[in-house]
Write a protein that holds these residues in place. Sequence first.
Motif, PDB file in Angstrom:
ATOM      1  N   VAL A 227      -7.415  -2.604   5.364  1.00 56.73           N
ATOM      2  CA  VAL A 227      -6.265  -1.548   5.355  1.00 56.73           C
ATOM      3  C   VAL A 227      -6.755  -0.530   6.335  1.00 56.73           C
ATOM      4  O   VAL A 227      -8.032   0.086   6.045  1.00 56.73           O
ATOM      5  CB  VAL A 227      -5.747  -1.106   3.900  1.00 56.73           C
TER       6      VAL A 227
ATOM      7  N   SER B 108      -3.916   6.644  -1.930  1.00 61.44           N
ATOM      8  CA  SER B 108      -3.546   5.642  -1.408  1.00 61.44           C
ATOM      9  C   SER B 108      -3.853   4.719  -2.666  1.00 61.44           C
ATOM     10  O   SER B 108      -4.688   4.314  -3.235  1.00 61.44           O
ATOM     11  CB  SER B 108      -4.235   4.851  -0.289  1.00 61.44           C
TER      12      SER B 108
ATOM     13  N   SER C 138       0.822   5.318   0.166  1.00 56.13           N
ATOM     14  CA  SER C 138      -0.114   6.504   0.664  1.00 56.13           C
ATOM     15  C   SER C 138       0.986   7.405   0.848  1.00 56.13           C
ATOM     16  O   SER C 138       1.721   7.670   1.008  1.00 56.13           O
ATOM     17  CB  SER C 138      -0.766   6.101   1.912  1.00 56.13           C
TER      18      SER C 138
ATOM     19  N   ILE D 218      -2.989   0.256  -4.191  1.00 59.53           N
ATOM     20  CA  ILE D 218      -2.598  -0.949  -3.886  1.00 59.53           C
ATOM     21  C   ILE D 218      -1.638  -1.489  -4.926  1.00 59.53           C
ATOM     22  O   ILE D 218      -2.119  -1.393  -6.225  1.00 59.53           O
ATOM     23  CB  ILE D 218      -3.819  -1.969  -3.773  1.00 59.53           C
TER      24      ILE D 218
ATOM     25  N   ILE E 222       0.785  -1.120   0.151  1.00 61.13           N
ATOM     26  CA  ILE E 222      -0.254  -0.057   0.102  1.00 61.13           C
ATOM     27  C   ILE E 222       1.025   1.009  -0.142  1.00 61.13           C
ATOM     28  O   ILE E 222       1.568   1.214   0.800  1.00 61.13           O
ATOM     29  CB  ILE E 222      -0.915   0.038   1.229  1.00 61.13           C
TER      30      ILE E 222
ATOM     31  N   SER F  22      -0.223   4.209   6.734  1.00 62.27           N
ATOM     32  CA  SER F  22      -1.256   3.137   6.215  1.00 62.27           C
ATOM     33  C   SER F  22      -0.628   1.917   6.815  1.00 62.27           C
ATOM     34  O   SER F  22       0.392   1.784   6.863  1.00 62.27           O
ATOM     35  CB  SER F  22      -1.263   2.912   4.656  1.00 62.27           C
TER      36      SER F  22
END
Length: 199
Positions: free
Chosen positions: A129, A97, A91, A99, A89, A120
């Motif tokens: 998450v 954010s 961010s 993936i 992740i 995160s």
Amino acid sequence: SGQVGLWDVHGNGMTVLGKSDAPMWCLTWIPDNATADCNIATDTLVVGSWKKNISFWDECGRNTKRSQNIDQLPCSLSCSGETHGSFIIVSGSGGRSSIRNRDGNKIADLPKQDSWIWQSCLSLLGDRVAIGMDSGSIAMYSLSCPFIWCSDGYWMAWRKGTTDIIVNHGDRFGRIRFHGDVRRISMSGKVLAVKLPDK
């Protein structure tokens, strides 16, 4: 300037990773089972730089993969997943954010927030998450990765994580790795068709 140093457990300096004129703001380890030609573990270090990229390094200080450009200033990197390292992740600025798979390729975006995301954290199983924002609020999202499989006669194939396919015939197994997110698979005899995202 930004740089990352690696030390062993006794505090002895091992190596300095690539230097940058922008801050190297966040980092995380991705567990890996592959072997390397240095005499310590083979995990991969992911480093987020405010040059708007993420880079990948081994414990010997070698850049292991091509750096991935991203569309934000990364403030937090988090890694987990059912296979320990299935997802990253990323961010940061703009309340964004994303993936990404273990190679840094984007799989999906999380909903955009109203302020910067400074932290995160993925759950141990990689199914949830949590993100902490500059505004002082916390958001939590549930992640799901549908099971994708196909079969033909005695052959069977299924997706493992988001980028790997396991092929099974009797008691023999094989793994095929892709750089993109595997969306669909189909099999006819010994031929396997794989749908990957458009570039």
